[in-house]
Design a protein around this motif. Sequence first.
Motif, PDB file in Angstrom:
ATOM      1  N   LEU A 239      23.881 -46.714  39.801  1.00  0.00           N
ATOM      2  CA  LEU A 239      24.878 -45.672  39.533  1.00  0.00           C
ATOM      3  C   LEU A 239      25.244 -45.654  38.055  1.00  0.00           C
ATOM      4  O   LEU A 239      25.302 -44.588  37.428  1.00  0.00           O
ATOM      5  CB  LEU A 239      26.118 -45.905  40.390  1.00  0.00           C
ATOM      6  CG  LEU A 239      27.202 -44.816  40.379  1.00  0.00           C
ATOM      7  CD1 LEU A 239      28.053 -44.900  41.644  1.00  0.00           C
ATOM      8  CD2 LEU A 239      28.112 -44.919  39.162  1.00  0.00           C
ATOM      9  N   ILE A 240      25.485 -46.843  37.488  1.00  0.00           N
ATOM     10  CA  ILE A 240      25.872 -46.926  36.079  1.00  0.00           C
ATOM     11  C   ILE A 240      24.766 -46.362  35.186  1.00  0.00           C
ATOM     12  O   ILE A 240      25.029 -45.610  34.234  1.00  0.00           O
ATOM     13  CB  ILE A 240      26.190 -48.389  35.698  1.00  0.00           C
ATOM     14  CG1 ILE A 240      27.474 -48.846  36.412  1.00  0.00           C
ATOM     15  CG2 ILE A 240      26.332 -48.540  34.186  1.00  0.00           C
ATOM     16  CD1 ILE A 240      27.763 -50.323  36.254  1.00  0.00           C
ATOM     17  N   SER A 243      24.793 -42.507  35.539  1.00  0.00           N
ATOM     18  CA  SER A 243      26.089 -41.823  35.411  1.00  0.00           C
ATOM     19  C   SER A 243      26.102 -40.764  34.311  1.00  0.00           C
ATOM     20  O   SER A 243      26.752 -39.717  34.458  1.00  0.00           O
ATOM     21  CB  SER A 243      27.197 -42.842  35.160  1.00  0.00           C
ATOM     22  OG  SER A 243      26.946 -43.567  33.954  1.00  0.00           O
ATOM     23  N   PHE A 248      29.406 -38.821  35.514  1.00  0.00           N
ATOM     24  CA  PHE A 248      30.320 -39.600  36.350  1.00  0.00           C
ATOM     25  C   PHE A 248      31.024 -40.643  35.499  1.00  0.00           C
ATOM     26  O   PHE A 248      30.375 -41.435  34.807  1.00  0.00           O
ATOM     27  CB  PHE A 248      29.570 -40.275  37.502  1.00  0.00           C
ATOM     28  CG  PHE A 248      30.488 -41.034  38.420  1.00  0.00           C
ATOM     29  CD1 PHE A 248      31.157 -40.374  39.433  1.00  0.00           C
ATOM     30  CD2 PHE A 248      30.708 -42.397  38.245  1.00  0.00           C
ATOM     31  CE1 PHE A 248      32.022 -41.052  40.268  1.00  0.00           C
ATOM     32  CE2 PHE A 248      31.566 -43.088  39.065  1.00  0.00           C
ATOM     33  CZ  PHE A 248      32.239 -42.412  40.088  1.00  0.00           C
ATOM     34  N   ILE A 250      32.303 -43.870  34.832  1.00  0.00           N
ATOM     35  CA  ILE A 250      32.237 -45.223  35.391  1.00  0.00           C
ATOM     36  C   ILE A 250      33.364 -46.133  34.911  1.00  0.00           C
ATOM     37  O   ILE A 250      33.630 -47.174  35.519  1.00  0.00           O
ATOM     38  CB  ILE A 250      30.881 -45.880  35.067  1.00  0.00           C
ATOM     39  CG1 ILE A 250      30.641 -45.905  33.541  1.00  0.00           C
ATOM     40  CG2 ILE A 250      29.751 -45.153  35.784  1.00  0.00           C
ATOM     41  CD1 ILE A 250      29.374 -46.651  33.137  1.00  0.00           C
ATOM     42  N   GLN A 261      34.840 -36.142  41.874  1.00  0.00           N
ATOM     43  CA  GLN A 261      34.210 -37.380  41.422  1.00  0.00           C
ATOM     44  C   GLN A 261      34.133 -38.409  42.557  1.00  0.00           C
ATOM     45  O   GLN A 261      33.141 -39.122  42.698  1.00  0.00           O
ATOM     46  CB  GLN A 261      34.965 -37.941  40.224  1.00  0.00           C
ATOM     47  CG  GLN A 261      34.797 -37.087  38.970  1.00  0.00           C
ATOM     48  CD  GLN A 261      35.843 -37.384  37.902  1.00  0.00           C
ATOM     49  OE1 GLN A 261      36.838 -38.079  38.148  1.00  0.00           O
ATOM     50  NE2 GLN A 261      35.631 -36.853  36.697  1.00  0.00           N
ATOM     51  N   LEU A 265      30.866 -40.233  44.281  1.00  0.00           N
ATOM     52  CA  LEU A 265      30.751 -41.672  44.496  1.00  0.00           C
ATOM     53  C   LEU A 265      30.422 -41.981  45.956  1.00  0.00           C
ATOM     54  O   LEU A 265      29.578 -42.826  46.242  1.00  0.00           O
ATOM     55  CB  LEU A 265      32.056 -42.362  44.096  1.00  0.00           C
ATOM     56  CG  LEU A 265      32.148 -43.868  44.369  1.00  0.00           C
ATOM     57  CD1 LEU A 265      31.064 -44.622  43.619  1.00  0.00           C
ATOM     58  CD2 LEU A 265      33.535 -44.401  43.984  1.00  0.00           C
TER      59      LEU A 265
END
Length: 365
Positions: A239-240, A243, A248, A250, A261, A265
């Motif tokens: 995800l990071i 992102s 997104f 983080i 958002q 997630l």
Amino acid sequence: MVAIEQKTTNKNPRSTVGTTTEIYDYLKLLFSRIGRTYSPTTGREIRCYEVDDVVNHILMMEEGTRVVIAAPLLLKQSEGIVERMLAVIEDGVNRVRYRGEIMLVEEFMPKIAEGVAIEDVMIIVDRLKVSREPDTVSRLSDSVARAMGYGSGVMYVQVGDNIEQFSTHYDEGDMKFERPTEHLFSFNNPMGACPVCEGYGKITGIDEDLVVPDKSKSVYNGAVACWNGASMSRWKSELISASSKCNFPIHTPYYALTDEQKDMLWHGTDYFYGIDDFFAYVDTQRHKVQYRVLKARYMGKTLCPECHGARLRKEVLYVKVGGKNIAEMVAMTIGELVEFFNNLQLDDHDSKTAERVLIEIRNRL
């Protein structure tokens, strides 16, 4: 302040202040009597018309207005257009509307051999001038009823170039709607209860508070508890890494994330898998004890994903009074509800229909 009668009540996990004070019972009556159904896609009011409704609509027109009563051409099973036209001729129909032009059936019949789309054809049941004379009203009622019979509940009223459709069905295209009845607005009744949570508003599922126990943390700092630890950290790492592709945040605390958002997630995006995807993966590994234990750690009573706590099936929420559905009214404070009903504007018909119910509601607020 709500006055609640002191009496013995049966414990019921579905009970609320609204059901205990009987206000909800009167809200159900109110919505079943004067609730108006609106399409969630077009916002158009969905109405179910009886013969008298159409007749009254026509009688509101100016005296002498020329009106055409028509119906769609519908074919019965194993029936062709020619057979259908011969049948309606026997009923006394002698005109049709084809591609915008009204013509005699004799003029229309030769066109069938050339190829006719039935959606381009209307059966002309009657043509008359608006009048409030008893004979004309009786004729109008008979013609509207015949048109609804030909059209299986659907008919048309043409005035000049304007054509209005009237239907005895609650539908819009392929979307079907429920007729408002008292039971439809009850989460204690299978007709109205959300099919997922069965009217409780919550289900046993993944508990947000267990998955994100510290909402002051960001995703980067380990807000998602199930993604902490060596074996599952790859979900957070992916995800990071992705992102920036979908903007997104983080580093933003979980509590400060917008609904959109949080939706990213939990449900994931085209660039990374979300929390729901993670637990879907866990389910595929349930033959392993450690995965069953892992999921059990995050299970609890959680908000129903279908009704979001409203406890009612989604079709119920298409019905509104004064621009509000019954779930929105229940979510109001007593003060807001008092103000709503004090300012509620209804037409003469709805005011008369709901007069006694409104008095009871106002007396209990």
